[in-house]
Design an enzyme around this catalytic site. Structure first.
Site, PDB file in Angstrom:
ATOM      1  N   ASP A  12      19.768 -11.547 -11.975  1.00  0.00           N
ATOM      2  CA  ASP A  12      19.387 -12.757 -11.408  1.00  0.00           C
ATOM      3  C   ASP A  12      20.587 -13.378 -10.657  1.00  0.00           C
ATOM      4  O   ASP A  12      21.642 -12.825 -10.718  1.00  0.00           O
ATOM      5  CB  ASP A  12      18.985 -13.504 -12.600  1.00  0.00           C
ATOM      6  CG  ASP A  12      18.633 -14.837 -12.408  1.00  0.00           C
ATOM      7  OD1 ASP A  12      17.728 -15.448 -11.625  1.00  0.00           O
ATOM      8  OD2 ASP A  12      19.227 -15.759 -12.955  1.00  0.00           O
ATOM      9  N   ASP A  14      21.219 -17.345  -9.995  1.00  0.00           N
ATOM     10  CA  ASP A  14      21.802 -18.683 -10.760  1.00  0.00           C
ATOM     11  C   ASP A  14      22.131 -18.511 -12.067  1.00  0.00           C
ATOM     12  O   ASP A  14      21.191 -18.141 -12.887  1.00  0.00           O
ATOM     13  CB  ASP A  14      20.648 -19.760 -10.483  1.00  0.00           C
ATOM     14  CG  ASP A  14      20.663 -20.060  -9.074  1.00  0.00           C
ATOM     15  OD1 ASP A  14      21.516 -20.052  -8.193  1.00  0.00           O
ATOM     16  OD2 ASP A  14      19.343 -20.048  -8.561  1.00  0.00           O
ATOM     17  N   GLY A  49      15.871 -21.218 -13.992  1.00  0.00           N
ATOM     18  CA  GLY A  49      15.112 -20.129 -13.919  1.00  0.00           C
ATOM     19  C   GLY A  49      13.534 -20.673 -13.591  1.00  0.00           C
ATOM     20  O   GLY A  49      12.872 -19.559 -13.168  1.00  0.00           O
ATOM     21  N   ILE A  50      13.431 -21.765 -13.416  1.00  0.00           N
ATOM     22  CA  ILE A  50      12.229 -22.431 -13.062  1.00  0.00           C
ATOM     23  C   ILE A  50      12.063 -22.819 -11.548  1.00  0.00           C
ATOM     24  O   ILE A  50      13.105 -23.401 -10.974  1.00  0.00           O
ATOM     25  CB  ILE A  50      11.951 -23.692 -13.881  1.00  0.00           C
ATOM     26  CG1 ILE A  50      12.306 -23.496 -15.294  1.00  0.00           C
ATOM     27  CG2 ILE A  50      10.397 -24.340 -13.590  1.00  0.00           C
ATOM     28  CD1 ILE A  50      11.021 -22.676 -16.025  1.00  0.00           C
ATOM     29  N   SER A 120      14.905 -18.688  -6.720  1.00  0.00           N
ATOM     30  CA  SER A 120      15.450 -19.516  -5.612  1.00  0.00           C
ATOM     31  C   SER A 120      14.775 -18.964  -4.418  1.00  0.00           C
ATOM     32  O   SER A 120      14.997 -17.576  -3.799  1.00  0.00           O
ATOM     33  CB  SER A 120      17.070 -19.444  -5.717  1.00  0.00           C
ATOM     34  OG  SER A 120      17.275 -20.218  -4.736  1.00  0.00           O
ATOM     35  N   ASN A 122      16.657 -20.138  -2.073  1.00  0.00           N
ATOM     36  CA  ASN A 122      17.872 -19.955  -1.258  1.00  0.00           C
ATOM     37  C   ASN A 122      18.764 -18.988  -1.739  1.00  0.00           C
ATOM     38  O   ASN A 122      20.042 -19.072  -1.201  1.00  0.00           O
ATOM     39  CB  ASN A 122      18.597 -21.369  -1.797  1.00  0.00           C
ATOM     40  CG  ASN A 122      17.878 -22.778  -1.134  1.00  0.00           C
ATOM     41  OD1 ASN A 122      17.708 -23.037   0.040  1.00  0.00           O
ATOM     42  ND2 ASN A 122      17.500 -23.473  -2.193  1.00  0.00           N
ATOM     43  N   ASP A 174      20.103 -15.099 -17.358  1.00  0.00           N
ATOM     44  CA  ASP A 174      20.502 -15.997 -18.095  1.00  0.00           C
ATOM     45  C   ASP A 174      19.323 -17.148 -18.786  1.00  0.00           C
ATOM     46  O   ASP A 174      19.749 -18.009 -19.437  1.00  0.00           O
ATOM     47  CB  ASP A 174      21.389 -16.991 -17.360  1.00  0.00           C
ATOM     48  CG  ASP A 174      20.750 -17.893 -16.259  1.00  0.00           C
ATOM     49  OD1 ASP A 174      20.039 -17.077 -15.604  1.00  0.00           O
ATOM     50  OD2 ASP A 174      21.097 -18.858 -16.281  1.00  0.00           O
TER      51      ASP A 174
HETATM   52  C1  BG6 Z   1      16.452 -20.600 -10.262  1.00  0.00           C
HETATM   53  C2  BG6 Z   1      17.308 -21.885 -10.757  1.00  0.00           C
HETATM   54  O1  BG6 Z   1      17.401 -19.462  -9.822  1.00  0.00           O
HETATM   55  O2  BG6 Z   1      15.936 -21.178  -8.904  1.00  0.00           O
HETATM   56  C3  BG6 Z   1      16.345 -22.960 -10.934  1.00  0.00           C
HETATM   57  O3  BG6 Z   1      17.786 -21.241 -12.068  1.00  0.00           O
HETATM   58  C4  BG6 Z   1      15.989 -23.380  -9.434  1.00  0.00           C
HETATM   59  O4  BG6 Z   1      17.254 -23.902 -11.455  1.00  0.00           O
HETATM   60  C5  BG6 Z   1      15.016 -22.071  -8.856  1.00  0.00           C
HETATM   61  O5  BG6 Z   1      15.229 -24.406  -9.625  1.00  0.00           O
HETATM   62  C6  BG6 Z   1      14.580 -22.523  -7.533  1.00  0.00           C
HETATM   63  O6  BG6 Z   1      15.732 -22.557  -6.849  1.00  0.00           O
HETATM   64  P1  BG6 Z   1      15.559 -22.931  -5.020  1.00  0.00           P
HETATM   65  O7  BG6 Z   1      16.854 -22.690  -4.662  1.00  0.00           O
HETATM   66  O8  BG6 Z   1      14.522 -22.257  -4.654  1.00  0.00           O
HETATM   67  O9  BG6 Z   1      15.238 -24.621  -5.236  1.00  0.00           O
HETATM   68 MG    MG Z   2      19.421 -17.703 -13.692  1.00  0.00          MG
END
Ligand code: BG6
Ligand code: MG
Length: 222
Positions: A12, A14, A49-50, A120, A122, A174
């Site tokens: 993973d 983040d 993770g959400i 994510s 991103n 995590d």
């Molecule tokens: C997860 C994070 O990896 O990605 C979350 O733990 C986050 O906190 C989710 O909301 C989505 O991320 P992003 O960058 O697409 O907004």
């Molecule tokens: Mg994570």
């Protein structure tokens, strides 16, 4: 020589490779302050993770706010703009998990296939900023999947891209949703951080230096 059980390691992003938590927190907080919503670190912890829109929904529910789909898209977009700016201006290798660079190098030296599977959208931008792209033979992000963790889809897609079977994979996660997703995919899973905040894994680590890598690859555990 005994054959290794593990031929691929899936990370993973983040909270496992890099502590982006503080940037997610700061950007949700900027949105909340602008909108006059209540938001604190405890609520932020529930967002780990959400996916982005689901995270927004947690904040809206906490504040008893109803919003249309277009308003939600606008709020999530505002948060993401704040977040992207922080990634560009602030994120750096000092934000990475202790020992993770050496761990990645050691796995690469052993020809272990590596994937990054992150909810994510991103994820690729974070990898680019930290100059980590070359480590991963497969990247599956929130842009590539239909069903978020705890659905196993993201990890199964990672294994498929690496051309390995789920039981050959060891996942580092995590978040509880991620641990559940990896287990549902039939993979070995190591929890990163405090077991109380993300239960469900067989073993947990708080730093990567303590791992006996050869033993980990042989047994699928740390
Ligand atoms: C997860 C994070 O990896 O990605 C979350 O733990 C986050 O906190 C989710 O909301 C989505 O991320 P992003 O960058 O697409 O907004
Ligand atoms: Mg994570």
């Amino acid at each position: 020589m005994t054959k290794n059980l593990i031929t691929a390691v899936i990370f993973d992003l983040d909270g496992v490779i890099v502590f982006t938590d503080k940037y997610h927190y700061k950007s949700w907080k900027m949105l909340a302050d602008r909108m006059g919503w209540d938001f604190d670190e405890t609520l932020n912890h529930r967002l780990r993770g959400i996916p982005r829109l689901a995270s927004l929904q947690v904040i809206l529910d906490h504040n008893g706010i109803e919003a249309s789909d277009s308003e939600k898209a606008e709020y999530a977009g505002m948060k993401n703009d704040f977040y992207r700016k922080m990634l560009q201006e602030e994120l750096n290798r000092a934000d990475m998990y202790s020992g993770v660079m050496d761990f990645l190098d050691a796995l690469r030296a052993r020809n272990i296939r590596l994937a990054l599977c992150s909810s994510s959208k991103n994820a690729r931008a974070v990898l680019r900023k930290l100059r980590l792209e070359k480590y991963f033979q497969a990247v599956v992000s929130g842009n590539d999947i239909e069903h978020a963790k705890p659905d196993p889809q993201i990890f199964l897609a990672g294994a498929c891209k690496l051309e390995v079977e789920p039981e050959q994979c060891l996942v580092f996660e995590d978040a509880q949703a991620g641990i559940e997703a990896a287990s549902a995919a039939g993979m070995n899973v190591v929890g990163v951080g405090d077991p109380r905040s993300a239960p469900g894994a067989d073993k947990y680590i708080t730093d990567y230096e303590c791992i006996d890598i050869d033993d980990m690859l042989r047994t699928g555990n740390v």
